[in-house]
Write an enzyme that holds these catalytic residues in place. Sequence first.
Site, mmCIF file in Angstrom:
data_model
loop_
_atom_site.group_PDB
_atom_site.id
_atom_site.type_symbol
_atom_site.label_atom_id
_atom_site.label_comp_id
_atom_site.label_asym_id
_atom_site.label_seq_id
_atom_site.Cartn_x
_atom_site.Cartn_y
_atom_site.Cartn_z
ATOM 1 N N TYR A 33 50.212 19.692 17.223
ATOM 2 C CA TYR A 33 49.141 18.810 16.751
ATOM 3 C C TYR A 33 47.832 19.284 17.369
ATOM 4 O O TYR A 33 47.133 18.548 18.069
ATOM 5 C CB TYR A 33 49.428 17.329 17.044
ATOM 6 C CG TYR A 33 48.825 16.438 15.986
ATOM 7 C CD1 TYR A 33 49.376 16.375 14.708
ATOM 8 C CD2 TYR A 33 47.682 15.697 16.229
ATOM 9 C CE1 TYR A 33 48.805 15.595 13.726
ATOM 10 C CE2 TYR A 33 47.105 14.906 15.250
ATOM 11 C CZ TYR A 33 47.671 14.862 13.991
ATOM 12 O OH TYR A 33 47.099 14.091 13.017
ATOM 13 N N GLY A 37 40.795 21.790 22.017
ATOM 14 C CA GLY A 37 41.212 22.068 23.395
ATOM 15 C C GLY A 37 42.262 23.165 23.429
ATOM 16 O O GLY A 37 42.118 24.166 24.142
ATOM 17 N N HIS A 38 43.296 23.014 22.613
ATOM 18 C CA HIS A 38 44.332 24.049 22.527
ATOM 19 C C HIS A 38 43.740 25.374 22.065
ATOM 20 O O HIS A 38 44.073 26.439 22.587
ATOM 21 C CB HIS A 38 45.414 23.653 21.515
ATOM 22 C CG HIS A 38 46.131 22.372 21.799
ATOM 23 N ND1 HIS A 38 45.960 21.247 21.041
ATOM 24 C CD2 HIS A 38 47.053 22.058 22.752
ATOM 25 C CE1 HIS A 38 46.754 20.285 21.497
ATOM 26 N NE2 HIS A 38 47.411 20.735 22.543
ATOM 27 N N GLN A 149 42.135 22.111 31.985
ATOM 28 C CA GLN A 149 41.694 21.310 33.140
ATOM 29 C C GLN A 149 41.841 19.815 32.874
ATOM 30 O O GLN A 149 41.917 19.024 33.802
ATOM 31 C CB GLN A 149 40.229 21.669 33.465
ATOM 32 C CG GLN A 149 39.582 20.853 34.566
ATOM 33 C CD GLN A 149 40.255 21.023 35.927
ATOM 34 O OE1 GLN A 149 40.872 22.059 36.201
ATOM 35 N NE2 GLN A 149 40.141 20.012 36.778
#
Length: 281
Positions: A33, A37-38, A149
């Site tokens: 999903y 960020g990924h 992070q």
Amino acid sequence: MSRQMMIVSTLQELRTAQPLLDRPVGLVPTMGYLHEGHLSLARQARQECHSVAVSIFVNPTQFGPSEDLSKYPRDLERDLQLLETVGVDLVWTPTPEIMYPPGFQTWVEVQEVTKPLEGAQRPGHFKGVTTVVSKLFNAVGPDKAYFGQKDAQQAAVIRRMTADLNFPIEIIVCPTVREPDGLAMSSRNVYLDSDQRRAATVLYRSLSAAQAAFGKGERDAGKLREIVQQTVASEPLAQLQYVSCADYATLQELDQVRGKALLSMAVFFGKTRLIDNFVLG
Ligand SMILES: Nc1ncnc2c1ncn2[C@@H]1O[C@H](COP(=O)(O)OP(=O)(O)OP(=O)(O)O)[C@@H](O)[C@H]1O
Ligand SMILES: [Mg+2]
């Protein structure tokens, strides 16, 4: 890089594909999903490595009994399209049966650094994470592995595990990617209704308020925690689970901030639990 993206599921397929990857190989473990960020992790891997591998696996053992594993959002087609655009070389989508064969009874557990914060609120969570990441490391054999992070304690735990188990892998932690209003991207953000989504900026706002106080010289960790707590208290839809101002390396709570500190928090909006953190100093 112009090669076609290989998509594999079984261990046998992975073992055929893996030797075709030129080193260094960068691995980005995910639960799918995918969001920016990924993708930022995959892009950084793309810049630093000859080959990029991404795993997509919703790991059942890192979910608690009251956390809804069955409702976890999934969209493999969309994930694969996004990874194509980044130029990923290999996507591994193992099944739970592959990762946890019948009779499974072998776990990887990191001790001290898993105890506070997320570990205290989510018993067994990091045991699931470190076990599955060990298995991903063993199967893919990357040279570098990329983590976000946003999950600061997870990064610390993976670093500890990698050193302790002598994995020949460099752990790289990438900055938290945020929505324009400051909300840290998370697959779980889709659980928020529109009012909760508006309220969810309170994590970023409260961390920013504490950071501003730190910038003006506030070093009392209790005061910094209180700023976060009071900001969250002003948001009726938000329920603070914890706020921590801890030593960046040990994750032990501080009285005074001297070196680097991790200011971190978890907040519920209804049943949805979000986390965020800032590094101070
Ligand atoms: N906003 C983000 N910025 C940078 N990295 C992120 C961000 N969100 C997740 N990551 C990283 O992506 C990797 C995979 O995380 P995961 O698939 O659990 O996504 P997630 O959005 O954190 O989902 P969930 O909220 O359900 O845990 C982890 O290393 C995680 O730290
Ligand atoms: Mg996550």
